[in-house]
Design a protein around this motif. Structure first.
Motif, PDB file in Angstrom:
ATOM      1  N   PRO A   1      -3.669   6.512  -8.676  1.00 51.96           N
ATOM      2  CA  PRO A   1      -4.449   7.214  -9.707  1.00 51.96           C
ATOM      3  C   PRO A   1      -5.808   6.576  -9.972  1.00 51.96           C
ATOM      4  CG  PRO A   1      -2.148   7.038 -10.370  1.00 51.96           C
ATOM      5  CD  PRO A   1      -2.316   6.172  -9.167  1.00 51.96           C
ATOM      6  N   GLU A   2      -5.857   5.252 -10.020  1.00 54.10           N
ATOM      7  CA  GLU A   2      -7.128   4.569 -10.265  1.00 54.10           C
ATOM      8  C   GLU A   2      -8.104   4.834  -9.125  1.00 54.10           C
ATOM      9  OE1 GLU A   2      -8.884   0.008 -10.488  1.00 54.10           O
ATOM     10  OE2 GLU A   2      -6.787   0.379 -11.051  1.00 54.10           O
ATOM     11  N   ALA A   3      -7.626   4.759  -7.902  1.00 56.40           N
ATOM     12  CA  ALA A   3      -8.494   4.987  -6.743  1.00 56.40           C
ATOM     13  C   ALA A   3      -9.006   6.421  -6.702  1.00 56.40           C
ATOM     14  CB  ALA A   3      -7.734   4.660  -5.461  1.00 56.40           C
ATOM     15  N   LEU A   4      -8.119   7.386  -6.958  1.00 55.28           N
ATOM     16  CA  LEU A   4      -8.525   8.788  -6.886  1.00 55.28           C
ATOM     17  C   LEU A   4      -9.537   9.136  -7.971  1.00 55.28           C
ATOM     18  CD1 LEU A   4      -5.199  10.674  -6.059  1.00 55.28           C
ATOM     19  CD2 LEU A   4      -7.120  10.189  -4.534  1.00 55.28           C
ATOM     20  N   ALA A   5      -9.422   8.548  -9.144  1.00 50.99           N
ATOM     21  CA  ALA A   5     -10.374   8.832 -10.216  1.00 50.99           C
ATOM     22  C   ALA A   5     -11.777   8.394  -9.825  1.00 50.99           C
ATOM     23  CB  ALA A   5      -9.932   8.143 -11.505  1.00 50.99           C
ATOM     24  N   ALA A   6     -11.903   7.207  -9.279  1.00 52.21           N
ATOM     25  CA  ALA A   6     -13.218   6.723  -8.857  1.00 52.21           C
ATOM     26  C   ALA A   6     -13.742   7.528  -7.675  1.00 52.21           C
ATOM     27  CB  ALA A   6     -13.132   5.241  -8.505  1.00 52.21           C
ATOM     28  N   TRP A   7     -12.864   7.831  -6.751  1.00 53.16           N
ATOM     29  CA  TRP A   7     -13.245   8.601  -5.543  1.00 53.16           C
ATOM     30  C   TRP A   7     -13.752   9.993  -5.915  1.00 53.16           C
ATOM     31  CZ3 TRP A   7     -10.784  13.062  -3.519  1.00 53.16           C
ATOM     32  CH2 TRP A   7     -11.162  13.415  -2.210  1.00 53.16           C
TER      33      TRP A   7
ATOM     34  N   ALA B   1     -11.891   2.862   0.755  1.00 48.03           N
ATOM     35  CA  ALA B   1     -12.543   1.774   0.019  1.00 48.03           C
ATOM     36  C   ALA B   1     -12.067   1.713  -1.427  1.00 48.03           C
ATOM     37  CB  ALA B   1     -14.063   1.960   0.067  1.00 48.03           C
ATOM     38  N   GLU B   2     -11.933   2.868  -2.061  1.00 45.56           N
ATOM     39  CA  GLU B   2     -11.483   2.883  -3.458  1.00 45.56           C
ATOM     40  C   GLU B   2     -10.020   2.463  -3.580  1.00 45.56           C
ATOM     41  OE1 GLU B   2     -13.317   2.999  -5.906  1.00 45.56           O
ATOM     42  OE2 GLU B   2     -15.127   4.098  -5.347  1.00 45.56           O
ATOM     43  N   LEU B   3      -9.197   2.848  -2.601  1.00 47.83           N
ATOM     44  CA  LEU B   3      -7.788   2.445  -2.650  1.00 47.83           C
ATOM     45  C   LEU B   3      -7.655   0.946  -2.457  1.00 47.83           C
ATOM     46  CD1 LEU B   3      -5.003   3.730  -3.004  1.00 47.83           C
ATOM     47  CD2 LEU B   3      -4.849   3.909  -0.516  1.00 47.83           C
TER      48      LEU B   3
ATOM     49  N   MET C   1       0.837  -1.196   0.000  1.00 51.29           N
ATOM     50  CA  MET C   1       0.000   0.000   0.000  1.00 51.29           C
ATOM     51  C   MET C   1       0.883   1.262   0.000  1.00 51.29           C
ATOM     52  SD  MET C   1      -3.210  -0.416  -0.244  1.00 51.29           S
ATOM     53  CE  MET C   1      -4.283  -1.850  -0.375  1.00 51.29           C
ATOM     54  N   PRO C   2       0.381   2.367  -0.521  1.00 48.79           N
ATOM     55  CA  PRO C   2       1.203   3.563  -0.670  1.00 48.79           C
ATOM     56  C   PRO C   2       1.492   4.266   0.640  1.00 48.79           C
ATOM     57  CG  PRO C   2      -1.054   4.018  -1.306  1.00 48.79           C
ATOM     58  CD  PRO C   2      -0.966   2.544  -1.078  1.00 48.79           C
ATOM     59  N   SER C   3       2.529   5.091   0.620  1.00 51.76           N
ATOM     60  CA  SER C   3       2.756   6.019   1.718  1.00 51.76           C
ATOM     61  C   SER C   3       1.808   7.198   1.543  1.00 51.76           C
ATOM     62  CB  SER C   3       4.201   6.502   1.732  1.00 51.76           C
ATOM     63  OG  SER C   3       4.512   7.191   0.532  1.00 51.76           O
ATOM     64  N   VAL C   4       1.361   7.778   2.674  1.00 55.33           N
ATOM     65  CA  VAL C   4       0.362   8.847   2.638  1.00 55.33           C
ATOM     66  C   VAL C   4       0.791   9.963   3.575  1.00 55.33           C
ATOM     67  CG1 VAL C   4      -2.060   9.471   2.992  1.00 55.33           C
ATOM     68  CG2 VAL C   4      -1.473   7.159   2.201  1.00 55.33           C
ATOM     69  N   ALA C   5       0.748  11.188   3.072  1.00 60.29           N
ATOM     70  CA  ALA C   5       0.890  12.361   3.922  1.00 60.29           C
ATOM     71  C   ALA C   5      -0.467  13.043   3.982  1.00 60.29           C
ATOM     72  CB  ALA C   5       1.937  13.323   3.354  1.00 60.29           C
ATOM     73  N   VAL C   6      -0.987  13.214   5.196  1.00 64.11           N
ATOM     74  CA  VAL C   6      -2.244  13.923   5.403  1.00 64.11           C
ATOM     75  C   VAL C   6      -1.895  15.291   5.958  1.00 64.11           C
ATOM     76  CG1 VAL C   6      -4.446  13.968   6.632  1.00 64.11           C
ATOM     77  CG2 VAL C   6      -3.503  11.783   5.830  1.00 64.11           C
ATOM     78  N   VAL C   7      -2.266  16.336   5.240  1.00 62.83           N
ATOM     79  CA  VAL C   7      -2.019  17.702   5.696  1.00 62.83           C
ATOM     80  C   VAL C   7      -3.318  18.223   6.315  1.00 62.83           C
ATOM     81  CG1 VAL C   7      -1.486  20.052   4.984  1.00 62.83           C
ATOM     82  CG2 VAL C   7      -0.223  18.134   4.005  1.00 62.83           C
ATOM     83  N   GLY C   8      -3.289  18.445   7.626  1.00 63.39           N
ATOM     84  CA  GLY C   8      -4.481  18.860   8.359  1.00 63.39           C
ATOM     85  C   GLY C   8      -4.915  17.766   9.308  1.00 63.39           C
TER      86      GLY C   8
ATOM     87  N   GLY D   1      -3.438  14.991  -9.891  1.00 63.08           N
ATOM     88  CA  GLY D   1      -2.361  14.009  -9.892  1.00 63.08           C
ATOM     89  C   GLY D   1      -2.525  13.046  -8.731  1.00 63.08           C
ATOM     90  N   ARG D   2      -1.538  13.030  -7.845  1.00 66.58           N
ATOM     91  CA  ARG D   2      -1.598  12.155  -6.670  1.00 66.58           C
ATOM     92  C   ARG D   2      -1.958  12.930  -5.400  1.00 66.58           C
ATOM     93  NH1 ARG D   2       1.132   7.086  -6.437  1.00 66.58           N
ATOM     94  NH2 ARG D   2       1.484   6.247  -8.537  1.00 66.58           N
TER      95      ARG D   2
END
Length: 392
Positions: free
Chosen positions: A342-348, A332-334, A1-8, A300-301
């Motif tokens: 990219p695939e997950a974000l497009a559906a989301w 859920a989409e990821l 699974m990807p690395s994630v930075a959440v800002v906020g 983008g990402r």
């Protein structure tokens, strides 16, 4: 699974961070405040989506972090009941929900004093994020949950700004036990409304400062929507020290003459139980009502989540629910995309843009019906709180 930075690191950011971490992502939250966040606003109506993570994933009993009412009542000026209907709502405080989520996420990957200044695609893939302290971080997915004043949105969509609704929300709380018998009886078991010309007020119980939810140990929360013309807003939002505030006047900063006018208006216009609440609030405060809608949520990402994308007026009680739902759907989409960002974000984006746009318009219609068009009616089914529609 990807690395994630959440800002906020508010409710939406924390919910998304927890869900993505549960999925197996390597998640860090970057919060610009130098201290853990303090209570924002006095109380919130909570829809199931707002409390879904604490209840479903943490096993927290819903009654431990929220109070409930079984009635909706509309009062007349003399205190008589104009309309009543059975309907259960739950209420909490921003701080109660925040502390529950933060305790679950932990402090190790919740970084304070992290003010994002810019971000850009990384040539090697992913996103490169820069902070005011000079640190540069690479991540596979950037989730921008930095609220109504989003830096990310201003960078990505500089043409999108907050729209002032034409009115402000006066807020405050009073300990439930301080109300006299008639006021307590009228208010403790209901979401109570009073409709006035070009205005309306709500009163409801929320957990006490220590999280207490037992009747008699809670706070009674008041929200009174009052019109302030846009040309007058800057002067209205000037604090007692003469400093202009862009959005709100926190407790203790409202000028004495404004507080006195509020209390005089309450005595003259509000039903006795509601007027008593206003009179007993020690330090009422004010938040100007704005909303924001975006044409895109994915770049983008990177993506905009919660109030960073759609900041809605509060009339459906769905702002925090929308932010939480953004996180649930993203996870859920990821998962469905096997970690393909990219695939997950497009559906989301397709689903959440539609939800945000519908919610924005519903809240505008309800607010305008009260404050400007005079079509806000007791018992109107449109007024039932809900994220996906009235009662939904």
């Amino acid at each position: 699974m990807p690395s994630v930075a959440v800002v906020g690191g508010s409710l939406g950011g924390l919910t998304a961070a927890l869900l993505l971490r549960d999925l197996g992502c390597d998640v860090t939250v970057h919060e610009r405040s130098r201290e853990t966040l303090q209570a924002r606003g006095a109380g919130i109506a909570v829809l199931p989506e707002t409390l879904r993570y604490p209840v479903e994933r943490l096993g927290v009993p819903v009654g431990r972090i929220s109070s409930s009412t079984d009635w909706i009542r509309f009062l007349e000026r003399d205190g008589s009941v104009r309309h009543a209907q059975r309907h259960r709502y739950r209420f909490s405080s921003w701080n109660t929900v925040y502390r529950t989520l933060l305790d679950a996420f932990g402090a190790d990957r919740y970084r304070l004093g992290r003010d994002m200044t810019s971000f850009a695609p990384d040539p090697a893939g992913g996103v490169r994020v820069r902070f005011a302290d000079g640190e540069d971080v690479r991540t596979d997915l950037l989730v921008c949950a930095d609220g109504i004043g989003s830096v990310a949105r201003s960078l990505l969509l500089p043409e999108v700004g907050a729209r002032y609704a034409g009115y402000v929300a006066w807020r405050g709380t009073v300990p439930e036990r301080e109300l006299d018998g008639p006021a307590f009886d009228a208010l403790h078991d209901a979401l109570t409304y009073q409709v006035l010309p070009g205005s309306h007020v709500l009163v409801y119980p929320i957990p006490g400062p220590d999280g207490a939810v037992a009747v008699g140990e809670r706070l009674i929360n008041m929200v009174w929507y009052r019109n302030v013309a846009e040309p007058d807003l800057a002067a209205f939002l000037t604090d007692r020290d003469g400093q202009p505030r862009p959005v709100s006047l926190p407790p203790g900063s409202v000028r004495d003459e404004l507080v006195e006018e509020l209390r005089c208006s309450a005595a003259a216009q509000l039903a006795p139980p509601v007027a008593e609440v206003v009179a007993r609030i020690g330090q009422p405060f004010v938040q100007a009502v704005f909303d924001i809608g975006v044409p895109r949520m994915v770049f983008g990402r990177a993506c905009l989540l919660g109030d960073a994308a759609f900041a809605v007026r509060p009339h459906t009680a769905a702002g925090t629910a929308k932010a939480a739902e953004d996180g649930w759907v993203l996870a859920a989409e990821l998962e469905a995309a096997g970690g393909d960002v990219p695939e997950a974000l497009a559906a989301w984006e397709t689903a959440q843009l539609a939800l945000g746009s519908r919610l924005l318009e519903r809240n505008r219609e309800i607010g305008d019906s009260s404050q400007f068009t005079g079509t806000f009616r007791p018992g109107d089914p449109r007024l039932i709180f809900g994220l996906h529609g009235p009662g939904r």
